[in-house]
Each structure stands twice: as structure tokens, then as C-alpha cells.
Scaffold this motif. Structure first.
Motif, PDB file in Angstrom:
ATOM      1  N   ASP A   1      39.941  -0.214  81.086  1.00 48.63           N
ATOM      2  CA  ASP A   1      39.202   0.491  80.035  1.00 48.63           C
ATOM      3  C   ASP A   1      37.957   1.184  80.585  1.00 48.63           C
ATOM      4  O   ASP A   1      37.611   2.283  80.160  1.00 48.63           O
ATOM      5  CB  ASP A   1      38.810  -0.477  78.912  1.00 48.63           C
ATOM      6  CG  ASP A   1      39.998  -0.913  78.062  1.00 48.63           C
ATOM      7  OD1 ASP A   1      41.069  -0.259  78.150  1.00 48.63           O
ATOM      8  OD2 ASP A   1      39.865  -1.911  77.321  1.00 48.63           O
ATOM      9  N   ARG A   2      37.282   0.543  81.538  1.00 50.15           N
ATOM     10  CA  ARG A   2      36.114   1.173  82.167  1.00 50.15           C
ATOM     11  C   ARG A   2      36.509   2.445  82.904  1.00 50.15           C
ATOM     12  O   ARG A   2      35.826   3.467  82.820  1.00 50.15           O
ATOM     13  CB  ARG A   2      35.448   0.206  83.142  1.00 50.15           C
ATOM     14  CG  ARG A   2      34.610  -0.830  82.491  1.00 50.15           C
ATOM     15  CD  ARG A   2      33.916  -1.699  83.517  1.00 50.15           C
ATOM     16  NE  ARG A   2      33.171  -2.772  82.859  1.00 50.15           N
ATOM     17  CZ  ARG A   2      32.737  -3.840  83.456  1.00 50.15           C
ATOM     18  NH1 ARG A   2      32.975  -4.012  84.756  1.00 50.15           N
ATOM     19  NH2 ARG A   2      32.065  -4.754  82.795  1.00 50.15           N
ATOM     20  N   LEU A   3      37.607   2.379  83.644  1.00 49.45           N
ATOM     21  CA  LEU A   3      38.075   3.573  84.363  1.00 49.45           C
ATOM     22  C   LEU A   3      38.449   4.684  83.395  1.00 49.45           C
ATOM     23  O   LEU A   3      38.132   5.866  83.615  1.00 49.45           O
ATOM     24  CB  LEU A   3      39.266   3.217  85.258  1.00 49.45           C
ATOM     25  CG  LEU A   3      38.958   2.309  86.452  1.00 49.45           C
ATOM     26  CD1 LEU A   3      40.246   1.934  87.174  1.00 49.45           C
ATOM     27  CD2 LEU A   3      37.980   2.986  87.398  1.00 49.45           C
ATOM     28  N   LYS A   4      39.109   4.325  82.309  1.00 52.54           N
ATOM     29  CA  LYS A   4      39.493   5.315  81.297  1.00 52.54           C
ATOM     30  C   LYS A   4      38.245   5.917  80.650  1.00 52.54           C
ATOM     31  O   LYS A   4      38.166   7.128  80.426  1.00 52.54           O
ATOM     32  CB  LYS A   4      40.377   4.654  80.240  1.00 52.54           C
ATOM     33  CG  LYS A   4      40.938   5.601  79.231  1.00 52.54           C
ATOM     34  CD  LYS A   4      41.871   4.876  78.262  1.00 52.54           C
ATOM     35  CE  LYS A   4      42.394   5.833  77.217  1.00 52.54           C
ATOM     36  NZ  LYS A   4      43.228   5.154  76.233  1.00 52.54           N
ATOM     37  N   TYR A   5      37.257   5.082  80.365  1.00 55.56           N
ATOM     38  CA  TYR A   5      36.004   5.539  79.774  1.00 55.56           C
ATOM     39  C   TYR A   5      35.288   6.516  80.715  1.00 55.56           C
ATOM     40  O   TYR A   5      34.816   7.575  80.282  1.00 55.56           O
ATOM     41  CB  TYR A   5      35.110   4.336  79.472  1.00 55.56           C
ATOM     42  CG  TYR A   5      33.730   4.699  78.990  1.00 55.56           C
ATOM     43  CD1 TYR A   5      33.519   5.132  77.688  1.00 55.56           C
ATOM     44  CD2 TYR A   5      32.625   4.617  79.847  1.00 55.56           C
ATOM     45  CE1 TYR A   5      32.255   5.459  77.247  1.00 55.56           C
ATOM     46  CE2 TYR A   5      31.361   4.947  79.414  1.00 55.56           C
ATOM     47  CZ  TYR A   5      31.172   5.362  78.112  1.00 55.56           C
ATOM     48  OH  TYR A   5      29.925   5.697  77.688  1.00 55.56           O
ATOM     49  N   ARG A   6      35.211   6.166  81.993  1.00 50.55           N
ATOM     50  CA  ARG A   6      34.566   7.057  82.970  1.00 50.55           C
ATOM     51  C   ARG A   6      35.298   8.390  83.058  1.00 50.55           C
ATOM     52  O   ARG A   6      34.675   9.445  83.165  1.00 50.55           O
ATOM     53  CB  ARG A   6      34.508   6.388  84.337  1.00 50.55           C
ATOM     54  CG  ARG A   6      33.490   5.278  84.413  1.00 50.55           C
ATOM     55  CD  ARG A   6      33.431   4.668  85.787  1.00 50.55           C
ATOM     56  NE  ARG A   6      32.547   3.499  85.783  1.00 50.55           N
ATOM     57  CZ  ARG A   6      32.698   2.456  86.544  1.00 50.55           C
ATOM     58  NH1 ARG A   6      33.696   2.413  87.418  1.00 50.55           N
ATOM     59  NH2 ARG A   6      31.857   1.454  86.480  1.00 50.55           N
TER      60      ARG A   6
ATOM     61  N   ASN B   1      37.098   9.797  80.682  1.00 51.56           N
ATOM     62  CA  ASN B   1      36.818  10.547  79.455  1.00 51.56           C
ATOM     63  C   ASN B   1      35.402  11.100  79.460  1.00 51.56           C
ATOM     64  O   ASN B   1      35.171  12.223  78.991  1.00 51.56           O
ATOM     65  CB  ASN B   1      37.028   9.656  78.228  1.00 51.56           C
ATOM     66  CG  ASN B   1      38.488   9.362  77.964  1.00 51.56           C
ATOM     67  OD1 ASN B   1      39.371  10.069  78.446  1.00 51.56           O
ATOM     68  ND2 ASN B   1      38.766   8.307  77.213  1.00 51.56           N
ATOM     69  N   MET B   2      34.451  10.341  79.983  1.00 55.37           N
ATOM     70  CA  MET B   2      33.071  10.815  80.054  1.00 55.37           C
ATOM     71  C   MET B   2      32.947  12.008  81.001  1.00 55.37           C
ATOM     72  O   MET B   2      32.202  12.951  80.722  1.00 55.37           O
ATOM     73  CB  MET B   2      32.136   9.683  80.510  1.00 55.37           C
ATOM     74  CG  MET B   2      31.854   8.654  79.443  1.00 55.37           C
ATOM     75  SD  MET B   2      31.118   9.355  77.957  1.00 55.37           S
ATOM     76  CE  MET B   2      29.547   9.893  78.571  1.00 55.37           C
ATOM     77  N   LYS B   3      33.682  11.972  82.092  1.00 56.45           N
ATOM     78  CA  LYS B   3      33.644  13.093  83.033  1.00 56.45           C
ATOM     79  C   LYS B   3      34.174  14.357  82.365  1.00 56.45           C
ATOM     80  O   LYS B   3      33.579  15.430  82.491  1.00 56.45           O
ATOM     81  CB  LYS B   3      34.461  12.755  84.281  1.00 56.45           C
ATOM     82  CG  LYS B   3      34.395  13.817  85.339  1.00 56.45           C
ATOM     83  CD  LYS B   3      35.144  13.415  86.594  1.00 56.45           C
ATOM     84  CE  LYS B   3      35.048  14.525  87.617  1.00 56.45           C
ATOM     85  NZ  LYS B   3      35.787  14.208  88.836  1.00 56.45           N
ATOM     86  N   VAL B   4      35.269  14.231  81.636  1.00 59.10           N
ATOM     87  CA  VAL B   4      35.827  15.386  80.920  1.00 59.10           C
ATOM     88  C   VAL B   4      34.837  15.890  79.885  1.00 59.10           C
ATOM     89  O   VAL B   4      34.616  17.099  79.747  1.00 59.10           O
ATOM     90  CB  VAL B   4      37.173  15.007  80.252  1.00 59.10           C
ATOM     91  CG1 VAL B   4      37.646  16.101  79.316  1.00 59.10           C
ATOM     92  CG2 VAL B   4      38.223  14.716  81.309  1.00 59.10           C
ATOM     93  N   LEU B   5      34.209  14.976  79.172  1.00 59.85           N
ATOM     94  CA  LEU B   5      33.229  15.356  78.157  1.00 59.85           C
ATOM     95  C   LEU B   5      32.020  16.046  78.787  1.00 59.85           C
ATOM     96  O   LEU B   5      31.532  17.055  78.266  1.00 59.85           O
ATOM     97  CB  LEU B   5      32.791  14.120  77.369  1.00 59.85           C
ATOM     98  CG  LEU B   5      31.837  14.358  76.204  1.00 59.85           C
ATOM     99  CD1 LEU B   5      32.483  15.267  75.166  1.00 59.85           C
ATOM    100  CD2 LEU B   5      31.448  13.036  75.574  1.00 59.85           C
TER     101      LEU B   5
END
Length: 91
Positions: free
Chosen positions: A26-31, A33-37
Motif C-alpha cells: 500500500d505504501r508503494l502504491k501510495y507513493r 499515486n502521489m508521484k502521478v498527482l
């Protein structure tokens, strides 16, 4: 009784390992998604700067067009007045 405690301990250990792996995923997925954002926000920022420059150029163009229009109107009026005077000389 000992077998039951060992089985419960192994089960809890398995659940803890599963949850740790899920948290990491989940942390990797969050990072990600944050990079895309962040890239999207940077792109929007660049677009806003471009549009602000276009608005500034538009305002400058409008001002110059107004000045040119006023000058052209004055020149046309003077030319019309001169032509009128040439066509109908004073007596």
C-alpha cells in the motif's frame, strides 16, 4: 493445549507477516499515486503560467489595437476633411 497455542501463534505470525506485506504494498502504491498527482499538479502549473502569459499578451494587444484604431480614425477624419475642403473650396 500446547499444540493449540503453537497453532494460534503460527496463525497470528502469518497474519502479521501478511499485514506487513500489505502495508508495504500500500505504501508503494501510495507513493506511485502521489508521484502521478505531483506530475499532474506541475503540468497544471505550467499550463497556468502559459495562460497567464497569453492573457498578458492579449491585454497588451488590446491596448495597442485601441491606440492604432484611434490613430486610424483620426487619420481617416483628417483625410475626409481634406477631401471635403478640396471638393468644395471656400468662396
Amino acid at each position: 493445549m500446547t499444540n493449540t497455542l503453537i497453532l494460534i501463534s503460527v496463525l497470528f505470525l502469518g497474519i502479521i507477516i501478511y499485514l506487513l506485506n500489505k502495508i508495504q504494498a500500500d505504501r508503494l502504491k501510495y507513493r506511485s499515486n502521489m508521484k502521478v498527482l505531483q506530475e499532474f499538479v506541475a503540468h497544471l502549473n505550467d499550463e497556468q503560467k502559459i495562460q497567464n502569459n497569453q492573457i498578458l499578451l492579449s491585454a497588451e494587444f488590446k491596448k495597442k489595437l485601441s491606440i492604432i484604431n484611434a490613430t486610424l480614425s483620426k487619420d481617416i477624419y483628417e483625410l475626409s476633411y481634406t477631401m471635403f475642403e478640396d471638393s468644395y473650396p471656400r468662396k
